[in-house]
Design an enzyme around this catalytic site. Sequence first.
Site, short mmCIF file in Angstrom:
data_model
loop_
_atom_site.label_atom_id
_atom_site.label_comp_id
_atom_site.label_asym_id
_atom_site.label_seq_id
_atom_site.Cartn_x
_atom_site.Cartn_y
_atom_site.Cartn_z
N VAL A 271 0.75 -1.13 0.12
CA VAL A 271 -0.06 0.03 0.06
C VAL A 271 1.04 1.21 0.02
O VAL A 271 0.67 2.15 -0.60
CB VAL A 271 -0.85 0.02 1.23
N LYS B 149 -6.42 -1.49 10.91
CA LYS B 149 -7.55 -1.84 11.45
C LYS B 149 -7.38 -2.52 12.86
O LYS B 149 -8.12 -2.43 13.68
CB LYS B 149 -8.80 -2.69 10.54
N VAL C 124 -11.35 -0.01 6.57
CA VAL C 124 -12.36 -1.05 6.23
C VAL C 124 -12.62 -0.67 4.68
O VAL C 124 -12.89 0.82 4.32
CB VAL C 124 -13.48 -0.38 7.15
N ILE D 197 -13.26 1.73 -1.01
CA ILE D 197 -14.48 2.04 -0.67
C ILE D 197 -14.42 3.29 0.40
O ILE D 197 -14.27 2.77 1.48
CB ILE D 197 -15.53 0.90 -0.23
N GLY E 124 -2.38 -15.11 -4.74
CA GLY E 124 -1.58 -13.86 -3.74
C GLY E 124 -2.87 -13.34 -3.13
O GLY E 124 -2.57 -12.25 -2.62
N GLU F 33 -2.98 -14.71 2.28
CA GLU F 33 -1.61 -14.92 2.97
C GLU F 33 -1.27 -16.47 3.00
O GLU F 33 -2.12 -17.24 3.40
CB GLU F 33 -1.73 -14.26 4.37
N ASP G 70 -10.26 -10.67 10.78
CA ASP G 70 -10.13 -9.13 9.89
C ASP G 70 -11.37 -8.81 9.77
O ASP G 70 -11.37 -7.48 9.91
CB ASP G 70 -9.45 -9.64 8.42
N LYS H 112 -12.99 -5.06 11.43
CA LYS H 112 -13.56 -3.98 10.51
C LYS H 112 -14.92 -3.74 11.16
O LYS H 112 -15.46 -2.58 11.22
CB LYS H 112 -13.50 -4.45 9.25
N GLY I 286 -5.82 -4.32 -2.01
CA GLY I 286 -5.03 -3.75 -3.03
C GLY I 286 -4.21 -2.53 -2.99
O GLY I 286 -4.72 -1.42 -2.46
N1 HSE Z 1 -7.07 -9.30 3.71
C1 HSE Z 1 -7.97 -8.64 3.69
C2 HSE Z 1 -8.70 -9.10 2.56
C3 HSE Z 1 -7.58 -7.13 3.00
O1 HSE Z 1 -8.83 -10.18 2.06
O2 HSE Z 1 -9.80 -8.51 2.44
C4 HSE Z 1 -6.89 -6.32 4.12
O3 HSE Z 1 -8.15 -6.06 5.21
#
Ligand code: HSE
Length: 430
Positions: free
Chosen positions: A14, A105, A132, A136, A187, A190, A201, A205, A302
């Site tokens: 990023v 986050k 988040v 968007i 990709g 992870e 994750d 959020k 991304g």
């Molecule tokens: N790893 C998250 C996703 C992106 O797959 O949406 C980063 O929050």
Amino acid sequence: MKEIGLGLLGFGTVGAGVVRGLQANGELMASRLGVKLVLRRIADLDLESDRGVTVDPGVLTTDAKAVIDDPAVDVVIELVGGTGVAKEFVLRALEQGKPVVTANKALLADFGAEIFDLAREKKTDIYFGASVGGGIPIIRALREGLSANRIESIHGILNGTCNYILTEMERAGVPFDECLADAQAKGYAEAEPSLDIDGFDTAHKAVILASLAYGGTVPMDAVFVEGIRGLSDLDIGYARDLGYRVKLLAVIRANEGAVEIRVHPSLVPLDSMLASVSGVFNAVLVNGDMTGDTLYYGRGAGADPTASTVLGDVVDVVRSLESGSAHRIAAIPESGDEIRIRPMPEITTRYYLRLCLKDEPGVLSTITSVLGKHQISLASALQKDEPEENHVPVVFMTHAAAEAEMDAALKEIAALDCVGAEPVRLRIEG
Ligand code: HSE
């Protein structure tokens, strides 16, 4: 033209997107702002890797604190990630009254109260739009555009990795493990995918969205979290036959003076807006008492989409600096009333159940009598496929029932002689 100095902490995917965005659209941003944004310093421990962008080597350093403390840096962009040094860096910048833009986050979900309090005390800004939904601008919508509304509910597809896996499981009819391996090869996932696939994750959020919608800071342990790791392609197929698609949803809903915050795989009707969100895309459906439903859709991860939101935050921070109105919008609104988090056993929802039952007379009535004893009313029951070793999958769809009653009923059902494998329970939304 006046210049504002930026300091970037973290030159990863990023971070490189932020540099690329400034190089490609910096002049456009300057023309909109009347101020030139100058990236003065970049800190990262790795100064060797090729990020696909060219920067003046003189701006690079391994010393993040030197970047934060540099008087030529007016705004700090934290893209280090995680809750270790990132927390120290963010607090150090705020302590000096420097505004911070972050996409972190986990940091805000775990330490939001401390960070927001310091920003308030120092009368400076912490912006976190990219935490988040990637590209968007959902945080901005909640902080600003929807601020006249009471938020009735938020339903979010907030993790692209999970949405990609679920989309592929349904499309190709293949098991979870195969889809995860495919997502890793592409990709999206992870090598250590737990944060994504076990729902954390999404929960981070959800905590941020709930805090914005209802004020105050919501602790992570207030969120019920169930990921997609245990999901069978069998259930995805059966759900589809019944007119539903399985999505990992964050569900945030206020009713009767309490807020429920939960993350779990959910069945959504095939003709619903959320069902049409496929692959790595994210979407957030917000229901406000004045607006009704509003939907926000786009790329949730991304380099470039996330950098777009980071730079949008930088633009807003600079506007505030220029107008001398820092802390114009509180990072998290104060909550008007005490927020009560509804414990999971108290929620009410509809359920999809798949039981593996002996194919014998009287078995269905045994099951329905347990469900009936717990005030669980059936909407439909469907025997699927042919028996295997005298057991057959039977899918039940229920009317709304209390989670605590469902927990108790499933415990009893799992212990019955006529029941084979562990019952499967999925919740239905919409
Ligand atoms: N790893 C998250 C996703 C992106 O797959 O949406 C980063 O929050």
